[in-house]
Write an enzyme that holds these catalytic residues in place. Sequence first.
Site, short mmCIF file in Angstrom:
data_model
loop_
_atom_site.label_atom_id
_atom_site.label_comp_id
_atom_site.label_asym_id
_atom_site.label_seq_id
_atom_site.Cartn_x
_atom_site.Cartn_y
_atom_site.Cartn_z
N VAL A 27 -10.33 -2.73 -2.31
CA VAL A 27 -8.92 -2.57 -2.67
C VAL A 27 -8.71 -3.12 -4.07
CG1 VAL A 27 -8.26 -4.74 -1.55
CG2 VAL A 27 -6.52 -2.98 -1.97
N TYR A 30 -3.45 -5.26 -8.74
CA TYR A 30 -2.92 -5.29 -10.11
C TYR A 30 -1.69 -6.18 -10.21
CZ TYR A 30 0.33 -1.96 -8.05
OH TYR A 30 1.26 -1.37 -7.24
N GLY A 31 -1.23 -6.71 -9.07
CA GLY A 31 -0.07 -7.58 -9.03
C GLY A 31 -0.41 -8.89 -8.37
N SER A 32 0.30 -9.23 -7.31
CA SER A 32 0.10 -10.53 -6.67
C SER A 32 -1.28 -10.67 -6.04
CB SER A 32 1.18 -10.77 -5.61
OG SER A 32 1.08 -9.82 -4.56
N GLU A 120 2.26 -5.14 1.95
CA GLU A 120 2.74 -4.18 0.96
C GLU A 120 3.66 -3.13 1.58
OE1 GLU A 120 2.03 -4.92 -2.02
OE2 GLU A 120 0.41 -6.36 -1.68
#
Length: 227
Positions: A27, A30-32, A120
């Site tokens: 996976v 790109y964020g948290s 998510e």
Amino acid sequence: MTIDNITEGSGSQFERLEEAVSPPYIVFGYGSLIFRPPPHVIKQSPGFLKGYVRRFAQKSHDHRGTPKNPGRVVTLVHQEDWAAFSAADAFPHEDVVWGVAFTIDPEHATEVRAYLDYREKDGYTLERVDVYGFEQHAERETVVVVRGAECYVGRNDNPSFIGSEPLGELADTIWHAIGPSGYNKDYVYDLSAAVRALAPEAHDSHLFALEARLRELDRARSSSFES
């Protein structure tokens, strides 16, 4: 070993064969996920995407805000789609989206997938992306380091997608927002620090400009308390 032997034997042989031929669960964060990785990671591969921009264009009702006062978190948007939402976007398209491809322990793949689906859940959809890196000993030559990694994307047709907002308004919303996962501004600060640590080339004009504006708000609030 005959076919009959295999058929009559225990299922463990088939399970091992299935594990051997099944692609690994990877996976891309790109964020948290960069600064709060998923559990059971056995490998981390920094890299970047092509054809996307990272923007604070997604409402957060469940982590960095509330249903009444949603915060803002990042999503990926195809560059050509973002142009339709933000013709006046001040940030260069040559900025690339750096992140981390996480390879999950196969024994825990189902567990981690369920965990991430829940984490998510606020408007994100799975896409597959190729993750790139720079070829060693080559001048700026890129190579695919992970092909077909799974990635959670807040598409522009999901109900939490808010699109482009003026930087000042965006910063003000984030500065005041708080949710079960903490202050929204800390999300920005943690992400900025994590992106800078990934690679010298990991520059994100939008992210860093937003961070700078939030720091200005911090200083203004601190000054008001001191005066």
